[in-house]
Write an enzyme that holds these catalytic residues in place. Structure first.
Site, PDB file in Angstrom:
ATOM      1  N   GLY A   1     -42.775  -1.952  -3.867  1.00  0.00           N
ATOM      2  CA  GLY A   1     -43.131  -2.247  -5.257  1.00  0.00           C
ATOM      3  C   GLY A   1     -44.452  -2.988  -5.338  1.00  0.00           C
ATOM      4  CB  ALA A   2     -47.316  -3.093  -2.982  1.00  0.00           C
ATOM      5  CB  THR A   3     -48.500  -0.436  -7.581  1.00  0.00           C
ATOM      6  OG1 THR A   3     -47.248   0.245  -7.755  1.00  0.00           O
ATOM      7  CG2 THR A   3     -49.207   0.136  -6.369  1.00  0.00           C
ATOM      8  N   GLY A   4     -46.460  -3.154  -8.584  1.00  0.00           N
ATOM      9  CA  GLY A   4     -45.771  -3.678  -9.750  1.00  0.00           C
ATOM     10  C   GLY A   4     -46.335  -5.006 -10.228  1.00  0.00           C
TER      11      GLY A   4
ATOM     12  CG  HIS B   1     -39.830 -18.534  -9.597  1.00  0.00           C
ATOM     13  ND1 HIS B   1     -39.005 -17.665 -10.273  1.00  0.00           N
ATOM     14  CD2 HIS B   1     -40.353 -19.365 -10.537  1.00  0.00           C
ATOM     15  CE1 HIS B   1     -39.026 -17.956 -11.554  1.00  0.00           C
ATOM     16  NE2 HIS B   1     -39.832 -18.982 -11.753  1.00  0.00           N
TER      17      HIS B   1
ATOM     18  CG  HIS C   1     -34.245 -19.738 -12.673  1.00  0.00           C
ATOM     19  ND1 HIS C   1     -34.526 -19.336 -11.390  1.00  0.00           N
ATOM     20  CD2 HIS C   1     -34.860 -18.841 -13.489  1.00  0.00           C
ATOM     21  CE1 HIS C   1     -35.266 -18.229 -11.431  1.00  0.00           C
ATOM     22  NE2 HIS C   1     -35.467 -17.918 -12.688  1.00  0.00           N
TER      23      HIS C   1
ATOM     24  NE  ARG D   1     -52.212  -5.281 -11.109  1.00  0.00           N
ATOM     25  CZ  ARG D   1     -52.478  -5.978 -12.197  1.00  0.00           C
ATOM     26  NH1 ARG D   1     -51.501  -6.424 -12.970  1.00  0.00           N
ATOM     27  NH2 ARG D   1     -53.731  -6.236 -12.530  1.00  0.00           N
TER      28      ARG D   1
END
Length: 484
Positions: free
Chosen positions: A17-20, A178, A240, A24
């Site tokens: 999914g490196a172009t997602g 995160h 979270h 980015r």
């Protein structure tokens, strides 16, 4: 103060999914920051993968544009950016088919740490894990990183864990949240367990209650389709806010190792008492001057999904007996704020009976965003003559001011990806932790779905529904102002 940078071992990192959008905005710019800091070894390799067919040169151009968009000009010198881009490669892969897997195998080095970052839909986790195994791409020292959501309920979370565990050991699986990569969250553990000042007071005897607030000033426009299937409970509370609660309420681990820390977090979740519907407030933002309503943003006028939730819960153990924890999160609120407020009890005997009116009491405020830091609110004598007049003062430690901007500029993803390369799972959720959180959340979700009650409407730019204020007032308490 100068940050100490400890380089990691050589690695091959494959980003599915490196172009997602996430890659980015966060992952690739974060890797560039770590490269600039000298933490990434010279022979590290980053391999992008997606459904799009492109050459490696095209992928480097795409990454260069992403870094130009999301990294400040003074933090991306051209020579360093060019050097970073040379470490990138690209392979077109069909996640559910056989295309591209042999090509990926050929460019991976045999004796290097292999990390597979699944920045894709959870529906693809099992298929990718299976193909990494059947094509002999995953090795015993490989790591696999998966993004939330970790399931939609307990049943789907268990199924997801089973899919991953068929091909990877638990010690190889990194479920990334995160929030746990934020500097202040990690400082919370240091504050509690590296100082003798707070831990003796960290219990029901001295703490009146705890507030955890994660407020967003924007609505869900642009991601309404996803959000209307999850809501604030699934999107924020179950993961979270639950992680923040665990770090506040956990017992001191026997040692600072990944499993010791995560064992104590699981114990907190398992000790949570069931939350009755009367202690839960759900809301939806209505139309405002500058925004559409929640119904408009999700394009569903009959939606009963909450964009706001507040709840009172208790931890059923000796340390926290009868000490309420108040959780609150929502969209289109007054400001963008994430904080934990530990409110201490008043002294057992007041020797200043006429001097304490309006006093708020001692509080430890841990700010996660926008300005990370810690504030301790204390009562002192007001300076000057005229007798004993009391006032409040905040002992404020902004990390940027106290430690230097360089030490606070790291994005959470930078830190967490480097922890994956190191093999440190401390800040990542274990499978039983995820399942325990869903086992706690599912009955509440089922109860309000059965009750069929619509969420309360609230004005955008407010603090949420009035009923959330009453949730605190019933116990003689008040929420901290959002954005104060």
């Amino acid at each position: 103060m100068v940050a100490r940078v400890i380089p990691v071992e050589p690695f091959d990192l494959v980003i599915f999914g490196a172009t997602g959008d996430l890659a980015r905005r966060k992952i690739l710019p974060g890797l560039f920051h770590r490269f600039r800091a000298g933490q990434m070894p010279s022979d590290a390799k980053i391999i992008g993968s997606a459904r799009s067919e492109m050459e490696s040169a095209e992928f480097r151009t795409l990454v260069g544009a992403a870094i130009a968009e999301f990294v400040a000009p003074d933090l991306r010198p051209q020579d360093q950016l060019d050097a970073f881009l040379q470490r990138l490669d690209y392979v077109h892969i069909d996640a559910t088919g056989d295309t591209g897997w042999d090509a990926l195998q050929k460019i991976l080095r045999p004796d290097t740490i292999r990390t597979f970052y699944l920045s894709v839909s959870p529906a693809l986790f099992g298929a990718i894990a299976e193909r990494l195994s059947t094509h002999a791409i995953a090795t015993p020292q490989s790591r696999i990183v998966v993004e939330k959501p970790f399931g939609h309920d307990l049943e789907s979370a268990r199924a997801l864990n089973r899919d991953l565990l068929r091909h990877f050991d638990e010690a190889q699986i990194y479920r990334i949240d995160h929030y746990l990569g934020k500097e202040t969250v990690q400082n919370l553990m240091a504050l509690r367990f590296a100082n003798s000042l707070f831990e003796p007071l960290w219990n029901a005897t001295h703490i009146d209650h705890v507030q955890i607030t994660v407020a967003e000033s924007l609505g869900v426009a642009g991601r309404g389709g996803y959000y209307d299937q999850s809501g604030a409970m699934r999107d924020m509370v179950q993961n979270h806010l639950m992680q923040l609660l665990c770090l506040i309420a956990m017992e001191p681990p026997s040692k600072f190792t990944p499993n010791s820390v995560r064992d104590e977090k699981v114990k907190v979740i398992e000790a949570l008492d069931p939350v009755p519907l009367r202690d839960i407030v759900r809301g939806q933002y209505r139309t405002g001057r500058d925004n559409q309503s929640y119904f408009d943003d999700v394009e569903n006028p009959d939606s009963r999904t909450e964009s706001f939730i507040a709840m009172k819960l208790t931890v059923g153990n000796w340390r926290w007996a009868n000490t309420p924890f108040y959780l609150r999160t929502g969209k289109h609120l007054r400001d963008r704020v994430s904080e934990i407020a530990v409110i201490f009890k008043d002294p057992p005997h007041n020797i200043f009976p006429n001097k304490m009116e309006g006093r708020k009491g001692n509080a430890l405020i841990i700010r996660l965003q926008p300005d990370e830091g810690i504030t301790l609110r204390t009562t002192i004598k007001e300076p000057g003559p005229g007798g004993m007049r009391l006032t409040e003062v905040a002992m404020d430690m902004s990390f940027a001011d106290a430690l230097g901007k360089d030490l606070t500029s790291q994005d959470a993803y930078e830190r967490l990806v480097m922890d994956v390369i190191r093999g440190d799972q401390t800040l990542f959720m274990r499978g039983d932790e995820v399942e325990a959180a869903w086992a706690w959340a599912d009955p509440m979700i089922a109860a309000w779905e059965e009750a069929g009650q619509r969420p309360m409407l609230y004005d955008p730019g407010s603090s949420g529904p009035e009923e959330a204020l009453m949730l605190m007032h019933q116990g003689g308490r008040r929420w901290r102002p959002i954005g104060d």
